[in-house]
Design a protein around this motif. Structure first.
Motif, PDB file in Angstrom:
ATOM      1  N   GLU A  52       8.535 -11.620  13.591  1.00  0.00           N
ATOM      2  CA  GLU A  52       7.990 -10.528  14.395  1.00  0.00           C
ATOM      3  C   GLU A  52       7.436  -9.399  13.532  1.00  0.00           C
ATOM      4  O   GLU A  52       6.885  -8.431  14.042  1.00  0.00           O
ATOM      5  N   LEU A  53       7.562  -9.519  12.222  1.00  0.00           N
ATOM      6  CA  LEU A  53       7.077  -8.485  11.309  1.00  0.00           C
ATOM      7  C   LEU A  53       5.603  -8.683  11.008  1.00  0.00           C
ATOM      8  O   LEU A  53       5.108  -9.801  10.990  1.00  0.00           O
ATOM      9  N   THR A  54       4.929  -7.580  10.746  1.00  0.00           N
ATOM     10  CA  THR A  54       3.537  -7.655  10.316  1.00  0.00           C
ATOM     11  C   THR A  54       3.426  -7.067   8.904  1.00  0.00           C
ATOM     12  O   THR A  54       4.275  -6.270   8.486  1.00  0.00           O
ATOM     13  N   VAL A  55       2.378  -7.460   8.211  1.00  0.00           N
ATOM     14  CA  VAL A  55       2.127  -6.915   6.882  1.00  0.00           C
ATOM     15  C   VAL A  55       1.978  -5.399   6.990  1.00  0.00           C
ATOM     16  O   VAL A  55       2.501  -4.645   6.170  1.00  0.00           O
ATOM     17  N   GLN A  56       1.301  -4.927   8.037  1.00  0.00           N
ATOM     18  CA  GLN A  56       1.070  -3.489   8.187  1.00  0.00           C
ATOM     19  C   GLN A  56       2.377  -2.719   8.323  1.00  0.00           C
ATOM     20  O   GLN A  56       2.504  -1.623   7.783  1.00  0.00           O
ATOM     21  N   GLU A  57       3.364  -3.282   9.005  1.00  0.00           N
ATOM     22  CA  GLU A  57       4.664  -2.611   9.118  1.00  0.00           C
ATOM     23  C   GLU A  57       5.321  -2.458   7.746  1.00  0.00           C
ATOM     24  O   GLU A  57       5.886  -1.408   7.433  1.00  0.00           O
ATOM     25  N   VAL A  58       5.243  -3.500   6.935  1.00  0.00           N
ATOM     26  CA  VAL A  58       5.818  -3.448   5.591  1.00  0.00           C
ATOM     27  C   VAL A  58       5.081  -2.405   4.758  1.00  0.00           C
ATOM     28  O   VAL A  58       5.702  -1.593   4.063  1.00  0.00           O
ATOM     29  N   LEU A  59       3.762  -2.392   4.858  1.00  0.00           N
ATOM     30  CA  LEU A  59       2.958  -1.442   4.094  1.00  0.00           C
ATOM     31  C   LEU A  59       3.253  -0.003   4.499  1.00  0.00           C
ATOM     32  O   LEU A  59       3.382   0.877   3.646  1.00  0.00           O
ATOM     33  N   ASP A  60       3.374   0.232   5.797  1.00  0.00           N
ATOM     34  CA  ASP A  60       3.686   1.576   6.279  1.00  0.00           C
ATOM     35  C   ASP A  60       5.048   2.036   5.773  1.00  0.00           C
ATOM     36  O   ASP A  60       5.206   3.170   5.327  1.00  0.00           O
ATOM     37  N   ARG A  61       6.032   1.155   5.830  1.00  0.00           N
ATOM     38  CA  ARG A  61       7.382   1.505   5.376  1.00  0.00           C
ATOM     39  C   ARG A  61       7.394   1.765   3.871  1.00  0.00           C
ATOM     40  O   ARG A  61       8.057   2.665   3.399  1.00  0.00           O
ATOM     41  N   ALA A  62       6.623   0.986   3.115  1.00  0.00           N
ATOM     42  CA  ALA A  62       6.593   1.127   1.655  1.00  0.00           C
ATOM     43  C   ALA A  62       5.668   2.254   1.195  1.00  0.00           C
ATOM     44  O   ALA A  62       5.770   2.706   0.059  1.00  0.00           O
ATOM     45  N   GLY A  63       4.767   2.699   2.081  1.00  0.00           N
ATOM     46  CA  GLY A  63       3.803   3.724   1.689  1.00  0.00           C
ATOM     47  C   GLY A  63       2.750   3.184   0.745  1.00  0.00           C
ATOM     48  O   GLY A  63       2.308   3.863  -0.183  1.00  0.00           O
ATOM     49  N   VAL A  64       2.331   1.934   0.989  1.00  0.00           N
ATOM     50  CA  VAL A  64       1.369   1.249   0.129  1.00  0.00           C
ATOM     51  C   VAL A  64       0.158   0.867   0.971  1.00  0.00           C
ATOM     52  O   VAL A  64       0.300   0.485   2.131  1.00  0.00           O
ATOM     53  N   GLY A  65      -1.025   0.963   0.411  1.00  0.00           N
ATOM     54  CA  GLY A  65      -2.246   0.583   1.122  1.00  0.00           C
ATOM     55  C   GLY A  65      -2.458  -0.921   1.127  1.00  0.00           C
ATOM     56  O   GLY A  65      -1.948  -1.646   0.270  1.00  0.00           O
ATOM     57  N   ARG A  66      -3.220  -1.379   2.088  1.00  0.00           N
ATOM     58  CA  ARG A  66      -3.474  -2.814   2.235  1.00  0.00           C
ATOM     59  C   ARG A  66      -4.182  -3.397   1.011  1.00  0.00           C
ATOM     60  O   ARG A  66      -3.850  -4.479   0.542  1.00  0.00           O
ATOM     61  N   SER A  67      -5.151  -2.690   0.463  1.00  0.00           N
ATOM     62  CA  SER A  67      -5.865  -3.230  -0.697  1.00  0.00           C
ATOM     63  C   SER A  67      -4.928  -3.346  -1.899  1.00  0.00           C
ATOM     64  O   SER A  67      -5.025  -4.308  -2.669  1.00  0.00           O
ATOM     65  N   THR A  68      -4.009  -2.406  -2.058  1.00  0.00           N
ATOM     66  CA  THR A  68      -3.028  -2.485  -3.140  1.00  0.00           C
ATOM     67  C   THR A  68      -2.140  -3.700  -2.947  1.00  0.00           C
ATOM     68  O   THR A  68      -1.850  -4.430  -3.894  1.00  0.00           O
ATOM     69  N   PHE A  69      -1.730  -3.945  -1.710  1.00  0.00           N
ATOM     70  CA  PHE A  69      -0.906  -5.113  -1.408  1.00  0.00           C
ATOM     71  C   PHE A  69      -1.614  -6.389  -1.848  1.00  0.00           C
ATOM     72  O   PHE A  69      -1.028  -7.239  -2.514  1.00  0.00           O
ATOM     73  N   TYR A  70      -2.900  -6.513  -1.500  1.00  0.00           N
ATOM     74  CA  TYR A  70      -3.621  -7.735  -1.835  1.00  0.00           C
ATOM     75  C   TYR A  70      -3.954  -7.840  -3.323  1.00  0.00           C
ATOM     76  O   TYR A  70      -4.248  -8.924  -3.812  1.00  0.00           O
ATOM     77  N   LEU A  71      -3.877  -6.743  -4.067  1.00  0.00           N
ATOM     78  CA  LEU A  71      -4.000  -6.832  -5.521  1.00  0.00           C
ATOM     79  C   LEU A  71      -2.765  -7.506  -6.120  1.00  0.00           C
ATOM     80  O   LEU A  71      -2.841  -8.192  -7.127  1.00  0.00           O
ATOM     81  N   HIS A  72      -1.624  -7.291  -5.483  1.00  0.00           N
ATOM     82  CA  HIS A  72      -0.356  -7.833  -5.982  1.00  0.00           C
ATOM     83  C   HIS A  72      -0.041  -9.221  -5.442  1.00  0.00           C
ATOM     84  O   HIS A  72       0.612 -10.011  -6.099  1.00  0.00           O
ATOM     85  N   TYR A  73      -0.467  -9.501  -4.226  1.00  0.00           N
ATOM     86  CA  TYR A  73      -0.166 -10.780  -3.576  1.00  0.00           C
ATOM     87  C   TYR A  73      -1.434 -11.371  -3.009  1.00  0.00           C
ATOM     88  O   TYR A  73      -2.131 -10.736  -2.243  1.00  0.00           O
ATOM     89  N   SER A  74      -1.718 -12.611  -3.391  1.00  0.00           N
ATOM     90  CA  SER A  74      -2.963 -13.239  -2.936  1.00  0.00           C
ATOM     91  C   SER A  74      -2.841 -13.687  -1.486  1.00  0.00           C
ATOM     92  O   SER A  74      -1.758 -13.929  -0.977  1.00  0.00           O
TER      93      SER A  74
END
Length: 77
Positions: A52-74
């Motif tokens: 039930e989790l979304t990537v956006q929820e994780v990003l919001d909780r971590a305070g990280v932007g989506r583009s930064t996330f995709y730099l770290h994880y393909s």
């Protein structure tokens, strides 16, 4: 050949190749970002099921932007 491919090839030739022993440890910022993402995921998994989790929820909780996330994880389908 596209400009991007040519640039990557030229860049690869300019940098010395490193074997496994010569690779540097990830920079502090990389470790901090990945740590924040994993902590956020672990916290959210305690609150609700992972399916039930979304990537956006994780990003919001971590305070990280989506583009930064995709730099770290393909992106993998």
């Amino acid at each position: 050949m596209s400009k991007n491919v040519a640039f990557k090839l030229a860049k690869g030739l300019a940098e010395p190749r490193r074997n496994d022993k010569q690779r540097r440890a990830p920079d502090r910022r990389i470790r901090r970002t990945r740590g924040r993402l994993s902590d956020a995921l672990a916290e959210l998994m305690q609150e609700k099921p992972i399916d039930e989790l979304t990537v956006q929820e994780v990003l919001d909780r971590a305070g990280v932007g989506r583009s930064t996330f995709y730099l770290h994880y393909s992106r993998q389908g």
